[in-house]
Design a protein around this motif. Structure first.
Motif, PDB file in Angstrom:
ATOM      1  N   TYR A 137       0.847  -1.191   0.000  1.00  0.00           N
ATOM      2  CA  TYR A 137       0.000   0.000   0.000  1.00  0.00           C
ATOM      3  C   TYR A 137       0.881   1.240   0.000  1.00  0.00           C
ATOM      4  CZ  TYR A 137      -4.123  -2.803   1.130  1.00  0.00           C
ATOM      5  OH  TYR A 137      -5.155  -3.713   1.102  1.00  0.00           O
ATOM      6  N   SER A 138       0.426   2.265  -0.663  1.00  0.00           N
ATOM      7  CA  SER A 138       1.133   3.536  -0.719  1.00  0.00           C
ATOM      8  C   SER A 138       1.320   4.107   0.689  1.00  0.00           C
ATOM      9  CB  SER A 138       0.317   4.526  -1.561  1.00  0.00           C
ATOM     10  OG  SER A 138       0.789   5.844  -1.393  1.00  0.00           O
ATOM     11  N   LYS A 139       2.461   4.740   0.918  1.00  0.00           N
ATOM     12  CA  LYS A 139       2.705   5.406   2.201  1.00  0.00           C
ATOM     13  C   LYS A 139       1.874   6.686   2.307  1.00  0.00           C
ATOM     14  CE  LYS A 139       7.428   4.166   3.363  1.00  0.00           C
ATOM     15  NZ  LYS A 139       8.785   4.724   3.532  1.00  0.00           N
ATOM     16  N   GLU A 140       1.659   7.367   1.182  1.00  0.00           N
ATOM     17  CA  GLU A 140       0.992   8.668   1.187  1.00  0.00           C
ATOM     18  C   GLU A 140      -0.533   8.589   1.112  1.00  0.00           C
ATOM     19  OE1 GLU A 140       3.514   7.964  -1.113  1.00  0.00           O
ATOM     20  OE2 GLU A 140       5.013   8.808   0.231  1.00  0.00           O
ATOM     21  N   ASN A 141      -1.054   7.696   0.278  1.00  0.00           N
ATOM     22  CA  ASN A 141      -2.507   7.620   0.089  1.00  0.00           C
ATOM     23  C   ASN A 141      -2.925   6.188  -0.223  1.00  0.00           C
ATOM     24  OD1 ASN A 141      -5.221   8.270  -0.280  1.00  0.00           O
ATOM     25  ND2 ASN A 141      -4.924   8.796  -2.411  1.00  0.00           N
ATOM     26  N   PRO A 142      -3.059   5.355   0.818  1.00  0.00           N
ATOM     27  CA  PRO A 142      -3.504   3.986   0.565  1.00  0.00           C
ATOM     28  C   PRO A 142      -4.928   3.989   0.007  1.00  0.00           C
ATOM     29  CG  PRO A 142      -3.472   4.459   2.927  1.00  0.00           C
ATOM     30  CD  PRO A 142      -2.866   5.633   2.236  1.00  0.00           C
ATOM     31  N   ALA A 143      -5.083   3.420  -1.163  1.00  0.00           N
ATOM     32  CA  ALA A 143      -6.385   3.404  -1.843  1.00  0.00           C
ATOM     33  C   ALA A 143      -6.406   2.233  -2.819  1.00  0.00           C
ATOM     34  CB  ALA A 143      -6.597   4.711  -2.601  1.00  0.00           C
ATOM     35  N   PRO A 144      -7.602   1.781  -3.202  1.00  0.00           N
ATOM     36  CA  PRO A 144      -7.671   0.695  -4.183  1.00  0.00           C
ATOM     37  C   PRO A 144      -7.183   1.172  -5.553  1.00  0.00           C
ATOM     38  CG  PRO A 144      -9.858   1.532  -3.705  1.00  0.00           C
ATOM     39  CD  PRO A 144      -8.917   2.205  -2.760  1.00  0.00           C
ATOM     40  N   MET A 145      -6.554   0.262  -6.273  1.00  0.00           N
ATOM     41  CA  MET A 145      -6.002   0.608  -7.579  1.00  0.00           C
ATOM     42  C   MET A 145      -7.070   0.922  -8.617  1.00  0.00           C
ATOM     43  SD  MET A 145      -2.753  -1.941  -7.733  1.00  0.00           S
ATOM     44  CE  MET A 145      -2.028  -1.140  -9.149  1.00  0.00           C
ATOM     45  N   ASP A 146      -8.301   0.432  -8.401  1.00  0.00           N
ATOM     46  CA  ASP A 146      -9.356   0.667  -9.389  1.00  0.00           C
ATOM     47  C   ASP A 146     -10.036   2.030  -9.223  1.00  0.00           C
ATOM     48  OD1 ASP A 146     -10.997   0.354  -7.157  1.00  0.00           O
ATOM     49  OD2 ASP A 146     -11.999  -1.444  -7.906  1.00  0.00           O
ATOM     50  N   GLY A 147      -9.611   2.815  -8.221  1.00  0.00           N
ATOM     51  CA  GLY A 147     -10.170   4.151  -8.026  1.00  0.00           C
ATOM     52  C   GLY A 147     -11.555   4.173  -7.416  1.00  0.00           C
ATOM     53  N   SER A 148     -12.021   3.048  -6.875  1.00  0.00           N
ATOM     54  CA  SER A 148     -13.372   2.978  -6.312  1.00  0.00           C
ATOM     55  C   SER A 148     -13.501   3.683  -4.961  1.00  0.00           C
ATOM     56  CB  SER A 148     -13.809   1.517  -6.183  1.00  0.00           C
ATOM     57  OG  SER A 148     -12.940   0.821  -5.305  1.00  0.00           O
ATOM     58  N   SER A 149     -12.386   4.123  -4.387  1.00  0.00           N
ATOM     59  CA  SER A 149     -12.390   4.834  -3.110  1.00  0.00           C
ATOM     60  C   SER A 149     -11.284   5.876  -3.145  1.00  0.00           C
ATOM     61  CB  SER A 149     -12.144   3.859  -1.951  1.00  0.00           C
ATOM     62  OG  SER A 149     -11.849   4.550  -0.755  1.00  0.00           O
ATOM     63  N   SER A 150     -11.500   6.973  -2.432  1.00  0.00           N
ATOM     64  CA  SER A 150     -10.466   8.006  -2.376  1.00  0.00           C
ATOM     65  C   SER A 150      -9.336   7.630  -1.429  1.00  0.00           C
ATOM     66  CB  SER A 150     -11.086   9.337  -1.945  1.00  0.00           C
ATOM     67  OG  SER A 150     -11.686   9.200  -0.658  1.00  0.00           O
ATOM     68  N   GLY A 151      -9.520   6.555  -0.656  1.00  0.00           N
ATOM     69  CA  GLY A 151      -8.477   6.078   0.238  1.00  0.00           C
ATOM     70  C   GLY A 151      -8.368   6.900   1.500  1.00  0.00           C
ATOM     71  N   GLY A 152      -7.151   6.966   2.049  1.00  0.00           N
ATOM     72  CA  GLY A 152      -6.975   7.666   3.307  1.00  0.00           C
ATOM     73  C   GLY A 152      -5.506   7.910   3.592  1.00  0.00           C
ATOM     74  N   LYS A 153      -5.137   7.753   4.867  1.00  0.00           N
ATOM     75  CA  LYS A 153      -3.752   7.974   5.273  1.00  0.00           C
ATOM     76  C   LYS A 153      -3.397   7.010   6.395  1.00  0.00           C
ATOM     77  CE  LYS A 153      -4.772  11.461   8.756  1.00  0.00           C
ATOM     78  NZ  LYS A 153      -4.456  12.784   9.279  1.00  0.00           N
ATOM     79  N   TRP A 154      -2.100   6.925   6.668  1.00  0.00           N
ATOM     80  CA  TRP A 154      -1.599   6.092   7.766  1.00  0.00           C
ATOM     81  C   TRP A 154      -1.182   6.964   8.927  1.00  0.00           C
ATOM     82  CZ3 TRP A 154      -2.717   1.296   7.041  1.00  0.00           C
ATOM     83  CH2 TRP A 154      -2.652   0.698   5.785  1.00  0.00           C
ATOM     84  N   VAL A 155      -1.402   6.458  10.134  1.00  0.00           N
ATOM     85  CA  VAL A 155      -0.875   7.043  11.348  1.00  0.00           C
ATOM     86  C   VAL A 155      -0.008   5.969  11.987  1.00  0.00           C
ATOM     87  CG1 VAL A 155      -1.436   7.987  13.614  1.00  0.00           C
ATOM     88  CG2 VAL A 155      -2.916   8.506  11.653  1.00  0.00           C
TER      89      VAL A 155
END
Length: 66
Positions: free
Chosen positions: A44-62
């Motif tokens: 998962y991306s460090k900056e914006n974990p999100a699904p690859m298909d773009g079905s969600s805007s994702g979020g962030k990690w703490v």
């Protein structure tokens, strides 16, 4: 390390808002390798974990624990 996902939950077996996950840094890609809701580890991306298909805007990690 332990990471808390903050953002829109996505997928039945992906990431859930507010949940803490076991993770490590993948040396090759520089991304987080996270054991998600499926019980398997995925990158998962460090900056914006999100699904690859773009079905969600994702979020962030703490970072909870290093």
């Amino acid at each position: 390390m332990k990471l808390k996902y903050v953002g829109e939950s996505f997928g039945v077996d992906s990431l859930t808002d507010g949940k803490i996950y076991e993770a490590s840094i993948d040396a090759e890609s520089g991304m987080y390798r996270v054991i998600d809701d499926s019980g398997e580890d995925y990158l998962y991306s460090k900056e914006n974990p999100a699904p690859m298909d773009g079905s969600s805007s994702g979020g962030k990690w703490v970072v909870v624990e290093e």
